[in-house]
Design a protein around this motif. Structure first.
Motif, short mmCIF file in Angstrom:
data_model
loop_
_atom_site.label_atom_id
_atom_site.label_comp_id
_atom_site.label_asym_id
_atom_site.label_seq_id
_atom_site.Cartn_x
_atom_site.Cartn_y
_atom_site.Cartn_z
N ASN A 314 46.41 44.22 40.31
CA ASN A 314 47.26 44.73 41.38
C ASN A 314 48.63 44.05 41.31
O ASN A 314 48.76 42.85 41.55
CB ASN A 314 46.60 44.48 42.74
N CYS A 316 51.02 44.37 43.28
CA CYS A 316 51.53 44.04 44.61
C CYS A 316 50.77 42.89 45.25
O CYS A 316 51.07 42.53 46.41
CB CYS A 316 51.47 45.27 45.51
N GLU A 317 49.81 42.36 44.57
CA GLU A 317 48.95 41.36 45.20
C GLU A 317 49.73 40.13 45.65
O GLU A 317 49.44 39.54 46.70
CB GLU A 317 47.84 40.97 44.22
N CYS A 340 55.83 47.95 48.02
CA CYS A 340 54.84 48.20 46.95
C CYS A 340 55.02 49.59 46.36
O CYS A 340 54.95 49.78 45.14
CB CYS A 340 53.43 48.02 47.49
N CYS A 344 56.05 50.76 42.45
CA CYS A 344 55.21 51.65 41.66
C CYS A 344 55.92 52.95 41.30
O CYS A 344 55.39 53.74 40.51
CB CYS A 344 53.92 51.97 42.42
N ILE A 366 49.90 54.20 42.41
CA ILE A 366 49.81 53.56 43.72
C ILE A 366 48.55 54.03 44.42
O ILE A 366 48.13 55.19 44.29
CB ILE A 366 51.07 53.89 44.57
N THR A 371 48.88 49.71 49.19
CA THR A 371 48.82 48.25 49.05
C THR A 371 48.47 47.78 47.64
O THR A 371 48.49 46.58 47.36
CB THR A 371 47.78 47.67 50.01
N GLU A 372 48.15 48.74 46.76
CA GLU A 372 47.77 48.37 45.41
C GLU A 372 48.53 49.21 44.40
O GLU A 372 48.69 50.42 44.58
CB GLU A 372 46.26 48.57 45.19
N CYS A 373 49.00 48.55 43.35
CA CYS A 373 49.73 49.22 42.29
C CYS A 373 49.16 48.78 40.95
O CYS A 373 49.10 47.57 40.66
CB CYS A 373 51.23 48.89 42.37
#
Length: 640
Positions: A314, A316-317, A340, A344, A366, A371-373
């Motif tokens: 991830n 964006c973590e 984020c 992405c 995304i 929240t995750e990329c």
């Protein structure tokens, strides 16, 4: 021996300089004992007949009597040892060569050198019969007659008298059924114990076992084995078209780390993976437009590959710093989601690079929550441009210099001939754990899609692989060497003894002796390794020495089975016993070596070989010949 081996380029190791001289003495002295016993027998026969033949006649009869026995044992031993050159283990080939050359040199020395010494001794003793010590030596070695044992007062004294008494007692007792059952039960008990031990022999030879205690490396290796369990494993690529195999190389590196036994389950950019570093260098230059999708000549400069190592990472973590959505608050959460999504996306200032400009499947993805990329696709040099940027990468910084140290590059063409990546394993302390890792790592490397991966890609480490990998095939190697040695012994024995039944009995006794020796290892705290394979091969030679002379004189004797076997033990038992005693005396000196494993794998094992030789050569073989040997009462002229 040393001169012959040095002339053909052999390099001497501690095993050759501190052990082999004593083993050569043990092997060679048996021929000396046989010739001395033959000469003593000839002199005794002449004395009983009142004859006074010349020295030349005595030596001719001595060589006629003892020469075939010496030739039989030496030829068989040489065949067994030189067949050891077919072993896949270099240490066994080296040891087999030493043993084979030692046997040949001992044979030549016995037939030419020692027989000359005996002739000179005999001539001198006839001139001064009361003052020459050699005459007393020959008297001690004189052979007992083949007729029933006379009363002790008429027999004399010495080892031959003791051997005659032993033969008489053994074979007179065999007429009793109780004695037969008792001996059978005793031997079966001993054999059963050894067979039990065969299933409890462990594998291995630790590094600190082969180092002298006086060396600093001994303490380092012993402490390292106790407290450290991390090993750097090198994944070697050779004769690979690296430009066209980048995808497969990255896949293999990931599989080796994530699927291997005892490996660290992560792939980091700071790990010594030169092709991953080259990939990151390519991406960095692409993002600043120093490398393009297509060069001016129309050839692609880069290509996209799927990177399993970062596919589920991830991007964006780091923004959340370990906090949840509830912990950061609604406003901050919305701002983090916006950031984020911007990372992405494509074409924005904060967008992740590299991403394909138009192909959405090659762009970062995304999640629905924002929240995750994930960016599973990476850029590597194309096949046509692989070497175009390589020199700049290797000269461009610390990673480039480190990558160069992991590659072998042809000085003229600049082509990578071989390269390596390094990963780490932890927790593989025991040999079983190391073998488990080796099997899994070899399987992963062989299953790779890299062309000719089975031959051109392999993991390597000195302590884990070079030392431990031999144990993957050690049982097969041991059986191969023993069967090869037994086959060589069978051929020579059959040619020189000429009686298949007797040869079969001798081979059965040698096989039982090998089983007994192997089983005793577990009780002597010895482990199976390449040193033991060499010793097991050499033990065939010692067992041949302990059996072939008895078998030959059994065939030469007249009478039924019991009389033949008794006559053989009386006639040649003393030299066999002397040979075992000299082996014990010579190998005991190795106990003063500074190498720890010499005491375990040479002194103790050769003491066991001497014990097993006596049990099988002077007890089991005569009994088996007495009960299962040829029934005819005539001697066999073929082996005279």
């Amino acid at each position: 021996i040393a001169g012959l081996l040095c002339s053909v380029g052999f390099r001497f190791e501690p095993q050759a300089t501190q052990v082999m001289p004593f083993l050569a003495v043990g092997l060679g002295l048996n021929d000396f004992m046989v010739l001395a016993a033959s000469m003593a027998s000839v002199l005794r026969s002449d004395a009983e007949c009142g004859a006074a033949p010349s020295v030349a006649e005595v030596m001719a009869r001595t060589l006629q009597d003892g020469g075939p026995s010496v030739t039989l044992s030496s030829a068989t031993n040489a065949a067994v040892f030189f067949l050891g050159l077919l072993s896949p283990v270099p240490a066994v080939r080296f040891f087999a060569t030493l043993c084979g050359v030692a046997v040949l040199c001992g044979f030549v020395t016995a037939v030419l050198g020692f027989s000359s010494v005996l002739a000179l001794e005999l001539e001198a003793s006839r001139r001064t019969p009361t003052t020459v010590p050699g005459a007393r030596c020959l008297w001690l070695l004189r052979s007992a007659p083949e007729e029933p044992v006379p009363p002790p007062a008429e027999q004399g004294s010495g080892m031959n008298y003791a051997m005659s008494r032993y033969a008489s007692l053994l074979f007179s007792s065999l007429h009793s059924r109780a004695v037969q059952v008792g001996l059978l039960l005793m031997y079966l008990g001993f054999l059963s114990t050894c067979i039990y031990g065969c299933f409890h022999v462990e594998l291995g030879l630790e590094m600190d076992d082969v180092l002298p205690k006086t060396h600093h490396s001994y303490y380092w290796m012993s402490e390292r084995r106790k407290f450290f369990d991390t090993h750097a494993i090198t994944l070697v690529f050779r004769d690979v078209d690296f430009g066209s195999q980048m995808q497969h190389i990255l896949d293999l590196e990931y599989s080796m780390v994530m699927d291997g036994e005892f490996t660290e389950k992560h792939v980091r950019g700071d790990n010594p993976y030169p092709f991953r570093w080259y990939m990151e260098y390519t991406e960095a230059r692409y993002c600043v437009e120093q490398i393009c999708d297509v060069a001016a000549d129309g050839q692609p400069e880069v290509e996209w590959v799927y990177d399993r190592a970062t596919a589920r990472t991830n991007k964006c973590e780091y923004m959340w710093r370990g906090a949840t959505a509830e912990e950061v608050g609604a406003a901050e959460h919305a701002e983090l989601v916006r950031a984020c999504r911007n990372m992405c996306s494509v074409g924005k200032q904060e967008s992740i690079c590299p991403q394909h400009a138009t192909n959405t499947s090659l762009q970062c993805q995304i999640s629905d929550s924002g929240t995750e990329c994930f960016c599973p696709y990476r850029l590597v040099p194309s096949n046509s441009s692989f070497y175009k940027f390589l020199d700049n990468f290797l000269d461009g910084g610390v990673r480039g210099e480190a990558a160069r140290s992991l590659m072998s590059i042809h000085p003229d063409t600049g082509v990578i001939q071989a390269a390596s990546s390094v990963f780490f394993i932890q927790g593989a302390r025991t040999l079983e754990e190391k073998l488990k890792h080796i099997r899994r790592a070899r399987s992963i490397a062989s299953a790779s899609n890299i062309s000719n991966a089975k031959d051109n890609v392999f993991p390597l480490n000195f302590e884990v692989y070079a030392i431990s990998e031999q144990y993957l095939q050690i049982y097969r190697t041991l059986m191969f060497m023993l069967l090869l040695g037994l086959a060589g012994a069978a051929v020579v024995l059959l040619l020189l003894l000429g009686h298949p039944v007797v040869v079969l009995i001798v081979l059965v006794v040698i096989v039982l002796a090998e089983v007994e020796l192997y089983g005793l290892m577990s009780f002597l705290n010895m482990k199976l390794n390449s040193v033991v394979i060499g010793n097991m091969l050499m033990s065939i030679g010692y067992f041949v020495e302990a059996t072939c002379h008895i078998a030959r004189h059994y065939l030469l004797a007249d009478g039924h089975g019991h009389h033949r076997a008794e006559a053989a033990v009386r006639r040649i038992g003393s030299p066999v016993l002397n040979s075992c005693m000299t082996t014990v005396a010579s190998i005991t000196l190795v106990a003063f070596s500074t190498y720890k494993y010499f005491l375990t794998y040479f002194v103790l094992q050769y003491l066991a070989i001497a014990l097993v030789s006596l049990i099988n050569g002077l007890v089991l073989l005569p009994i088996m010949l007495a009960f299962f040997g040829p029934k005819t009462t005539e001697s066999f002229a073929i082996i005279k």
